[in-house]
Design a protein around this motif. Structure first.
Motif, PDB file in Angstrom:
ATOM      1  N   HIS A 133      -7.482  20.962 -12.907  1.00 22.34           N
ATOM      2  CA  HIS A 133      -6.565  20.492 -11.865  1.00 22.34           C
ATOM      3  C   HIS A 133      -6.266  19.012 -12.119  1.00 22.34           C
ATOM      4  O   HIS A 133      -7.155  18.171 -12.015  1.00 22.34           O
ATOM      5  N   ARG A 134      -5.051  18.701 -12.427  1.00 24.96           N
ATOM      6  CA  ARG A 134      -4.679  17.319 -12.717  1.00 24.96           C
ATOM      7  C   ARG A 134      -4.697  16.487 -11.435  1.00 24.96           C
ATOM      8  O   ARG A 134      -4.241  16.931 -10.383  1.00 24.96           O
ATOM      9  N   ILE A 135      -5.259  15.283 -11.535  1.00 26.12           N
ATOM     10  CA  ILE A 135      -5.248  14.367 -10.396  1.00 26.12           C
ATOM     11  C   ILE A 135      -3.991  13.514 -10.481  1.00 26.12           C
ATOM     12  O   ILE A 135      -3.835  12.709 -11.405  1.00 26.12           O
ATOM     13  N   GLU A 136      -3.097  13.733  -9.561  1.00 23.93           N
ATOM     14  CA  GLU A 136      -1.821  13.017  -9.530  1.00 23.93           C
ATOM     15  C   GLU A 136      -1.845  12.001  -8.394  1.00 23.93           C
ATOM     16  O   GLU A 136      -2.090  12.364  -7.242  1.00 23.93           O
ATOM     17  N   PHE A 137      -1.625  10.735  -8.709  1.00 23.65           N
ATOM     18  CA  PHE A 137      -1.609   9.736  -7.647  1.00 23.65           C
ATOM     19  C   PHE A 137      -0.220   9.137  -7.477  1.00 23.65           C
ATOM     20  O   PHE A 137       0.507   8.920  -8.440  1.00 23.65           O
ATOM     21  N   THR A 138       0.124   8.907  -6.225  1.00 27.95           N
ATOM     22  CA  THR A 138       1.408   8.317  -5.860  1.00 27.95           C
ATOM     23  C   THR A 138       1.162   6.937  -5.272  1.00 27.95           C
ATOM     24  O   THR A 138       0.354   6.786  -4.350  1.00 27.95           O
ATOM     25  N   GLU A 139       1.835   5.934  -5.795  1.00 25.46           N
ATOM     26  CA  GLU A 139       1.668   4.564  -5.321  1.00 25.46           C
ATOM     27  C   GLU A 139       2.646   4.248  -4.193  1.00 25.46           C
ATOM     28  O   GLU A 139       3.821   4.624  -4.252  1.00 25.46           O
ATOM     29  N   GLN A 140       2.145   3.584  -3.164  1.00 23.54           N
ATOM     30  CA  GLN A 140       2.987   3.086  -2.083  1.00 23.54           C
ATOM     31  C   GLN A 140       2.615   1.634  -1.808  1.00 23.54           C
ATOM     32  O   GLN A 140       1.434   1.302  -1.692  1.00 23.54           O
ATOM     33  N   ASP A 141       3.616   0.782  -1.713  1.00 25.21           N
ATOM     34  CA  ASP A 141       3.401  -0.645  -1.498  1.00 25.21           C
ATOM     35  C   ASP A 141       3.437  -0.958  -0.010  1.00 25.21           C
ATOM     36  O   ASP A 141       4.479  -0.817   0.632  1.00 25.21           O
ATOM     37  N   ASP A 142       2.295  -1.388   0.543  1.00 21.32           N
ATOM     38  CA  ASP A 142       2.278  -1.744   1.971  1.00 21.32           C
ATOM     39  C   ASP A 142       2.597  -3.224   2.193  1.00 21.32           C
ATOM     40  O   ASP A 142       2.797  -3.652   3.334  1.00 21.32           O
ATOM     41  N   ALA A 143       2.635  -4.014   1.111  1.00 25.29           N
ATOM     42  CA  ALA A 143       2.936  -5.451   1.180  1.00 25.29           C
ATOM     43  C   ALA A 143       2.007  -6.194   2.140  1.00 25.29           C
ATOM     44  O   ALA A 143       2.331  -7.273   2.617  1.00 25.29           O
ATOM     45  N   GLY A 144       0.841  -5.599   2.442  1.00 24.45           N
ATOM     46  CA  GLY A 144      -0.097  -6.222   3.356  1.00 24.45           C
ATOM     47  C   GLY A 144       0.237  -6.026   4.819  1.00 24.45           C
ATOM     48  O   GLY A 144      -0.409  -6.613   5.689  1.00 24.45           O
ATOM     49  N   ASP A 145       1.224  -5.195   5.129  1.00 26.66           N
ATOM     50  CA  ASP A 145       1.680  -4.960   6.497  1.00 26.66           C
ATOM     51  C   ASP A 145       1.043  -3.678   7.040  1.00 26.66           C
ATOM     52  O   ASP A 145       1.349  -2.581   6.557  1.00 26.66           O
ATOM     53  N   PRO A 146       0.167  -3.771   8.049  1.00 24.21           N
ATOM     54  CA  PRO A 146      -0.509  -2.582   8.577  1.00 24.21           C
ATOM     55  C   PRO A 146       0.453  -1.509   9.079  1.00 24.21           C
ATOM     56  O   PRO A 146       0.230  -0.316   8.856  1.00 24.21           O
ATOM     57  N   ALA A 147       1.528  -1.922   9.752  1.00 25.00           N
ATOM     58  CA  ALA A 147       2.486  -0.945  10.279  1.00 25.00           C
ATOM     59  C   ALA A 147       3.148  -0.165   9.145  1.00 25.00           C
ATOM     60  O   ALA A 147       3.328   1.061   9.226  1.00 25.00           O
ATOM     61  N   LYS A 148       3.498  -0.874   8.096  1.00 26.55           N
ATOM     62  CA  LYS A 148       4.110  -0.217   6.937  1.00 26.55           C
ATOM     63  C   LYS A 148       3.105   0.716   6.271  1.00 26.55           C
ATOM     64  O   LYS A 148       3.455   1.827   5.847  1.00 26.55           O
ATOM     65  N   ALA A 149       1.880   0.281   6.185  1.00 22.71           N
ATOM     66  CA  ALA A 149       0.830   1.100   5.564  1.00 22.71           C
ATOM     67  C   ALA A 149       0.611   2.396   6.333  1.00 22.71           C
ATOM     68  O   ALA A 149       0.445   3.466   5.742  1.00 22.71           O
ATOM     69  N   VAL A 150       0.606   2.310   7.653  1.00 21.11           N
ATOM     70  CA  VAL A 150       0.425   3.501   8.491  1.00 21.11           C
ATOM     71  C   VAL A 150       1.566   4.487   8.263  1.00 21.11           C
ATOM     72  O   VAL A 150       1.347   5.697   8.116  1.00 21.11           O
ATOM     73  N   SER A 151       2.792   3.974   8.216  1.00 19.52           N
ATOM     74  CA  SER A 151       3.950   4.834   7.972  1.00 19.52           C
ATOM     75  C   SER A 151       3.849   5.526   6.614  1.00 19.52           C
ATOM     76  O   SER A 151       4.122   6.729   6.482  1.00 19.52           O
ATOM     77  N   GLU A 152       3.441   4.778   5.614  1.00 22.49           N
ATOM     78  CA  GLU A 152       3.329   5.342   4.269  1.00 22.49           C
ATOM     79  C   GLU A 152       2.187   6.351   4.178  1.00 22.49           C
ATOM     80  O   GLU A 152       2.302   7.380   3.504  1.00 22.49           O
ATOM     81  N   ALA A 153       1.095   6.068   4.875  1.00 18.92           N
ATOM     82  CA  ALA A 153      -0.033   6.999   4.873  1.00 18.92           C
ATOM     83  C   ALA A 153       0.370   8.331   5.491  1.00 18.92           C
ATOM     84  O   ALA A 153       0.051   9.402   4.963  1.00 18.92           O
ATOM     85  N   LYS A 154       1.086   8.271   6.594  1.00 19.52           N
ATOM     86  CA  LYS A 154       1.551   9.499   7.248  1.00 19.52           C
ATOM     87  C   LYS A 154       2.496  10.276   6.336  1.00 19.52           C
ATOM     88  O   LYS A 154       2.432  11.509   6.269  1.00 19.52           O
ATOM     89  N   ASP A 155       3.366   9.545   5.659  1.00 19.03           N
ATOM     90  CA  ASP A 155       4.310  10.196   4.749  1.00 19.03           C
ATOM     91  C   ASP A 155       3.575  10.893   3.604  1.00 19.03           C
ATOM     92  O   ASP A 155       3.904  12.029   3.240  1.00 19.03           O
ATOM     93  N   LEU A 156       2.579  10.223   3.038  1.00 24.49           N
ATOM     94  CA  LEU A 156       1.815  10.809   1.936  1.00 24.49           C
ATOM     95  C   LEU A 156       1.034  12.044   2.388  1.00 24.49           C
ATOM     96  O   LEU A 156       0.957  13.046   1.667  1.00 24.49           O
ATOM     97  N   ILE A 157       0.466  11.977   3.573  1.00 21.84           N
ATOM     98  CA  ILE A 157      -0.260  13.126   4.113  1.00 21.84           C
ATOM     99  C   ILE A 157       0.698  14.299   4.307  1.00 21.84           C
ATOM    100  O   ILE A 157       0.372  15.448   3.989  1.00 21.84           O
TER     101      ILE A 157
END
Length: 418
Positions: free
Chosen positions: A95-119
């Motif tokens: 099973h290949r481990i595929e990782f997707t990068e998301q840049d939160d730029a240090g912004d918690p709100a942006k990070a939360v949005s990106e985490a939800k999108d990835l999930i």
């Protein structure tokens, strides 16, 4: 010509002929559907020997922003660690481990949005979190969605024990302070001032100093600067005016140069003992002549550990022209943890309880030596360093004065919330 070879006119009724045509059309449609299904599940497990379903990992980290340099180190370490832990295959049980990068730029709100999108896109494992403020916001999202979260360089102590799904691949503030405390000796009756940014990282350091040195009899106060501040002279002046026996500086990001310039200009180094964490290699010249007067605690610098794993990481980075730095091990360790957890799931990350159980209590050889994920609260127990910086400017180089064993700098157990 044999009779069987002669073309003959069908004598079947029209209804039968229509049924035959419908059957042919359905058969063709069935072939089309089968073809589409095969093309759409190229990564799914197949009994016919097709590729197995990949494991999707989301990396939410600071590709840009104030901590971008740290994020770059983390990513390089993760890639090297994934290669190391999978023996060059980037796969577990096929099973290949595929990782997707998301840049939160240090912004918690942006990070939360990106985490939800990835999930939402099927990631059952999240990693990264360069900034403490980000980690503290992403961790609850991971728990709500029952996905594994491995925080990175984020050092806030509150990340430890935050929930059952959250782990960390780096050190935490308490471990920094335990390393710093060794420089002070007997803390009873001493005054300690913390100079830091008014951020999750800075506040975590203030709390840790109070927890460690305050408990040993020292009085602790703090001088906090807004993270956006660029003129840091007023804060350097306040720190000097406090007249502490020890000034503990906890700073991160692009304004570090301005801070040390201000401290030099205010002659703080002659007024008190200054202890701080050694930052990334690019910061060494910023200390100037004062660098040799500072007592450094250290999470890591290239060559500090001397382990076989460190040598493997260094060699992997060299292939791309890179060198290890302060947070490269955090990415490397995260990849080791991901691979170990997925191995427990036999190439799957679908059952998060299996991943969590695999990591709890796990001891393994990492870049810094023997590392242990403490089962009670998911703290990562690891050695720390006391370091001396010699040389000025581009010639500045760190050397290890003392390696502090993991048990000496271990944070107190924080029972997992919930």
């Amino acid at each position: 010509m044999p009779t069987s070879a002669r073309p003959v006119r069908s004598t079947a009724p029209a209804r039968a002929r229509r049924l035959g045509r419908r059957t042919a059309v359905l058969a063709a449609a069935g072939l089309l559907v089968a073809g589409c299904a095969k093309a759409g599940t190229a990564g799914a497990a197949s009994d016919a020997g097709g590729a197995k379903e990949p494991v999707k990992v989301g990396l939410v980290y600071s590709k840009t922003g104030p901590l971008a340099a740290y994020g770059k180190q983390y990513l390089a370490g993760f890639k090297a660690g994934l290669d190391y832990a999978t023996k060059g295959t980037d796969a577990v049980d096929g099973h290949r481990i595929e990782f997707t990068e998301q840049d939160d730029a240090g912004d918690p709100a942006k990070a939360v949005s990106e985490a939800k999108d990835l999930i939402g896109k099927g990631c059952r494992i999240l990693a990264g979190s360069t900034a403490s403020g980000v980690a503290l916001q992403v961790a609850p999202i991971a728990a709500q969605n029952k996905v594994l979260f491995i925080s990175g360089p984020a050092a806030a102590d509150k990340v430890t024990g935050l929930n059952a799904y959250t782990f960390r691949s780096g050190r935490q503030s308490y471990q920094d302070i335990r390393a710093a405390a060794a420089f002070l000796g007997d803390a009873a009756g001493k005054k300690v001032t913390v100079l830091a940014q008014d951020s999750a990282f800075g506040q975590a350091n203030v709390a840790a100093v109070k927890a460690v040195l305050g408990a040993q009899g020292a009085s602790v106060d703090a001088v906090l600067a807004p993270p956006s501040a660029t003129d840091l002279t007023p804060f350097a002046t306040q720190a000097k005016a406090a007249r502490p026996d020890l000034l503990f500086v906890a700073w991160a990001g692009d304004t570090a140069s301005a801070l040390w310039t201000s401290l030099n200009q205010q002659d703080v180094f002659a007024a008190t003992k200054v202890v701080t964490g050694l930052d990334l290699a690019a910061s060494y010249p910023l200390f100037g002549a004062a660098g040799e007067k500072i007592s450094f605690l250290d999470h890591y610098f290239g060559g500090a550990a001397g382990t076989d794993v460190e040598k493997a990481m260094t060699a992997a980075l060299a292939k791309d022209g890179g060198t290890p730095d302060i947070f490269t091990p955090d990415g490397f360790t995260a990849a080791q943890m991901v691979v170990h957890a997925v191995e427990a799931g036999h190439g799957s990350a679908a059952d998060t309880s299996v991943l969590v159980k695999a990591l709890e209590g796990w001891s393994f050889d990492g870049v810094k030596g023997r590392l242990t994920v403490r089962a009670e609260d998911h703290a990562l127990l690891q050695p720390m360093y006391q370091v001396q910086l010699t040389g000025v400017g581009a010639a500045a180089r760190p050397t290890v004065l003392k390696t502090l064993p993991a048990d000496q700098v271990a944070p107190p157990v924080t029972p997992i919330a919930g």
